[in-house]
Write an enzyme that holds these catalytic residues in place. Structure first.
Site, short mmCIF file in Angstrom:
data_model
loop_
_atom_site.label_atom_id
_atom_site.label_comp_id
_atom_site.label_asym_id
_atom_site.label_seq_id
_atom_site.Cartn_x
_atom_site.Cartn_y
_atom_site.Cartn_z
N HIS A 1 -67.42 15.21 47.12
CA HIS A 1 -68.17 16.45 47.37
C HIS A 1 -69.63 16.10 47.61
O HIS A 1 -70.16 15.19 46.97
CB HIS A 1 -68.05 17.41 46.17
CG HIS A 1 -68.39 18.81 46.53
ND1 HIS A 1 -69.69 19.26 46.52
CD2 HIS A 1 -67.62 19.84 46.94
CE1 HIS A 1 -69.69 20.52 46.91
NE2 HIS A 1 -68.45 20.91 47.17
N ASP B 1 -60.13 21.67 46.27
CA ASP B 1 -58.94 21.68 47.12
C ASP B 1 -57.82 20.79 46.58
O ASP B 1 -56.71 20.81 47.10
CB ASP B 1 -59.31 21.24 48.55
CG ASP B 1 -60.24 22.24 49.20
OD1 ASP B 1 -60.02 23.44 49.01
OD2 ASP B 1 -61.20 21.82 49.88
N1 CMC Z 1 -61.87 9.23 50.31
C1 CMC Z 1 -62.38 7.99 50.48
N2 CMC Z 1 -63.70 7.73 50.59
C2 CMC Z 1 -64.54 8.77 50.53
C3 CMC Z 1 -64.08 10.09 50.36
C4 CMC Z 1 -62.69 10.30 50.25
N3 CMC Z 1 -62.20 11.53 50.07
N4 CMC Z 1 -65.14 10.94 50.33
C5 CMC Z 1 -66.23 10.16 50.49
N5 CMC Z 1 -65.87 8.86 50.61
C6 CMC Z 1 -66.78 7.71 50.72
C7 CMC Z 1 -67.37 7.58 52.12
O1 CMC Z 1 -66.59 6.77 52.94
C8 CMC Z 1 -68.73 6.99 51.83
O2 CMC Z 1 -68.55 5.63 51.55
P1 CMC Z 1 -69.72 4.56 51.96
O3 CMC Z 1 -70.92 4.92 51.14
O4 CMC Z 1 -69.13 3.22 51.64
O5 CMC Z 1 -69.94 4.74 53.45
C9 CMC Z 1 -69.14 7.65 50.50
O6 CMC Z 1 -67.89 7.96 49.84
C10 CMC Z 1 -69.96 8.92 50.66
O7 CMC Z 1 -69.21 9.83 51.49
P2 CMC Z 1 -69.83 10.80 52.58
O8 CMC Z 1 -68.80 11.10 53.62
O9 CMC Z 1 -71.15 10.24 53.07
O10 CMC Z 1 -70.14 12.09 51.70
P3 CMC Z 1 -70.48 13.53 52.24
O11 CMC Z 1 -71.26 14.19 51.19
O12 CMC Z 1 -71.06 13.45 53.61
O13 CMC Z 1 -69.03 14.21 52.40
C11 CMC Z 1 -66.97 15.26 51.85
C12 CMC Z 1 -68.44 15.02 51.44
C13 CMC Z 1 -66.39 16.33 50.95
C14 CMC Z 1 -66.91 15.74 53.31
C15 CMC Z 1 -66.18 13.91 51.70
O14 CMC Z 1 -66.21 13.51 50.36
C16 CMC Z 1 -64.74 14.03 52.21
O15 CMC Z 1 -64.49 13.82 53.40
N6 CMC Z 1 -63.76 14.38 51.31
C17 CMC Z 1 -62.38 14.60 51.73
C18 CMC Z 1 -62.23 15.98 52.33
C19 CMC Z 1 -62.28 17.07 51.27
O16 CMC Z 1 -61.63 17.00 50.24
N7 CMC Z 1 -63.04 18.13 51.57
C20 CMC Z 1 -63.17 19.29 50.68
C21 CMC Z 1 -64.55 19.39 50.09
S1 CMC Z 1 -64.68 20.53 48.71
C22 CMC Z 1 -64.34 22.10 49.27
C23 CMC Z 1 -64.99 22.54 50.51
O17 CMC Z 1 -66.11 22.17 50.88
O18 CMC Z 1 -64.35 23.32 51.19
#
Ligand code: CMC
Length: 420
Positions: free
Chosen positions: A298, A355
């Site tokens: 998140h 989720d």
């Molecule tokens: N699985 C594996 N690696 C992950 C995940 C994941 N679910 N989420 C983040 N990472 C890693 C990412 O690869 C990055 O690694 P590095 O620093 O080595 O490059 C690090 O963690 C930071 O991730 P980010 O993508 O820069 O974080 P963000 O704040 O931009 O994205 C997020 C947040 C929710 C989009 C992301 O965690 C994600 O894609 N999660 C899976 C999808 C999900 O469950 N979404 C629902 C979010 S909660 C409810 C809502 O918003 O509706």
């Protein structure tokens, strides 16, 4: 509090600080471009406060979520979704008279113009429910173009439940069930989804309570992608229907609300593949693969998502109450444990989000996987409306219009086609 000082090309500039009611500090850079000629660059808006808001407070470090000051844990246990609607949109929890009035008005506005069914029936039955919902939300506005804001708000909240139920029934090839005037919001929704046309409502109380709680937990989440989208579209003075339709579109994405469908599909894939959790955790860590653990991570929560905590416990309660056993819940629990002990996830502070467990509950309630994100939208519509309304009433209201740093070609002449 003192000002923030920025030195640019040897010149000092001062910017005022703004402090929120929970002590959060913002640097007010409204005059940044005017005084320095530079803009702030913040891809993904991770450090940008786009507004001052009195609706929802999140403390991501400590897993805190409050709607207008009330902790989500108390709201989930002690009030109904209708009370939360009133809290978010009208600012306070309702007294009994207001609650009765709100329930009656929502039931009244849940009855939609017959023409909406014709629009719905123009879609292929294979269309995704979120695409249908977004289109139908815009369509709803064409049937009621002359309402004042209060009427539009009530039509959107109530209409979302009727549209969600109609979409489900259309896809299943079932006749529509009209809303009842005597039911609360969650029960009326279930009646329209699962009732029998022409028959008295017969809604299971356990299921209605579970849905009600899910709606509360999804109702608002401050400046997330879909709320910001709703504000952005509304800031152009576009209609509430157009703004909410855009919010639905944003929510449908798998990185946002669409994750709930993807979580269930992922758990199912793991089960079908023999339950090899390590393989999927390994895949999520592998930077050469696109695979992510859906339902993990998140932007704001860095310790735990309080909604996931409530839902994790709720999943057990709902399955027990319904006398069901779901092997996917066991896989989810094991996956959570494996991931939480893995250095990759620990280091990046990746925890289950809202989720992760919601899909298990929707599945137990026999809601089709494709409808999960529509369930999210059903709760979130009230939050989008509260955000939209606050934006419109903000004394600092302006059209939302970010800047950019251009990195393309410098000026050049158009060559004749023979030289391209
Ligand atoms: N699985 C594996 N690696 C992950 C995940 C994941 N679910 N989420 C983040 N990472 C890693 C990412 O690869 C990055 O690694 P590095 O620093 O080595 O490059 C690090 O963690 C930071 O991730 P980010 O993508 O820069 O974080 P963000 O704040 O931009 O994205 C997020 C947040 C929710 C989009 C992301 O965690 C994600 O894609 N999660 C899976 C999808 C999900 O469950 N979404 C629902 C979010 S909660 C409810 C809502 O918003 O509706």
């Amino acid at each position: 509090m003192s000002n923030a000082k920025l030195t640019l090309d040897g010149t000092d500039h001062e910017f005022p600080l703004v402090e929120g009611s929970e002590g959060e500090v913002g640097i007010d850079i409204a005059k940044l471009r005017g005084t320095t000629g530079a803009v702030a660059l913040d891809p993904g808006y991770g450090n940008t406060g786009s507004c001052q808001s009195a609706i929802t407070f999140i403390d991501g470090e400590n897993g805190v979520l409050r709607y207008r000051g009330y902790p989500i844990e108390q709201l989930a246990e002690q009030v109904t979704f209708e009370e939360v609607i009133n809290l978010l949109v009208w600012g306070e929890l309702p007294d009994e008279a207001r609650l009765k009035e709100l329930r009656a008005t929502l039931a009244e506005y849940a009855v939609l113009d017959e023409g909406i069914k014709k629009v719905l029936e123009g879609f292929p039955k294979t269309a995704h429910p979120m695409a249908m919902l977004s289109s139908l939300m815009t369509a709803l506005g064409t049937f009621y173009p002359d309402g004042d804001t209060e009427e539009e708000i009530l039509r959107v909240i109530a209409g979302t439940s009727t549209l969600a139920a109609y979409i489900y029934r259309y896809k299943q090839g079932l006749d529509y069930v009209e809303p009842s005037k005597d039911l609360d919001f969650a029960s009326n929704f279930l009646h329209m989804m699962y009732g029998t046309p022409g028959e008295e409502p017969d809604v299971d109380e356990t299921i209605a309570k579970a849905i009600d709680k899910l709606l509360i937990l999804h109702a608002d989440h401050e400046q997330n992608c879909s709320a910001s989208t709703t504000r952005m579209v509304g800031s152009a003075m576009a209609s509430l229907y157009a703004s909410i339709s855009a919010g639905v579109g944003a929510l449908s994405g798998p990185l946002h609300g669409g994750a709930n469908q993807k979580v269930l599909e992922m758990l199912q894939a793991i089960q079908d593949d023999g339950g090899d959790l390590e393989k999927y955790v390994g895949l999520a860590k592998d930077k050469s693969s696109d695979f992510r653990l859906m339902g993990f991570g998140h932007r704001v929560y860095k310790n735990f998502d309080p909604r996931a905590k409530i839902l994790g416990a709720s999943a057990d309660d709902v399955l027990t109450a319904l006398g069901k056993d779901d092997p996917l819940l066991d896989i989810a629990r094991k996956l959570e444990k494996v991931a939480l002990e893995d250095e990759f996830f620990v280091k990046r502070r990746l925890y289950p989000n809202v989720d992760f467990y919601s899909g298990i509950i929707y599945r137990a309630l026999e809601i089709p996987t494709e409808m999960f994100t529509v369930m999210f939208a059903l709760g979130r519509a009230s939050g989008w409306i509260a955000q939209w309304q606050e934006m419109r009433n903000d004394p600092a209201f302006r059209i939302h219009r970010p800047r950019q740093i251009y990195i393309g070609e410098n000026e050049r002449d158009v060559p004749p086609i023979s030289e391209r």
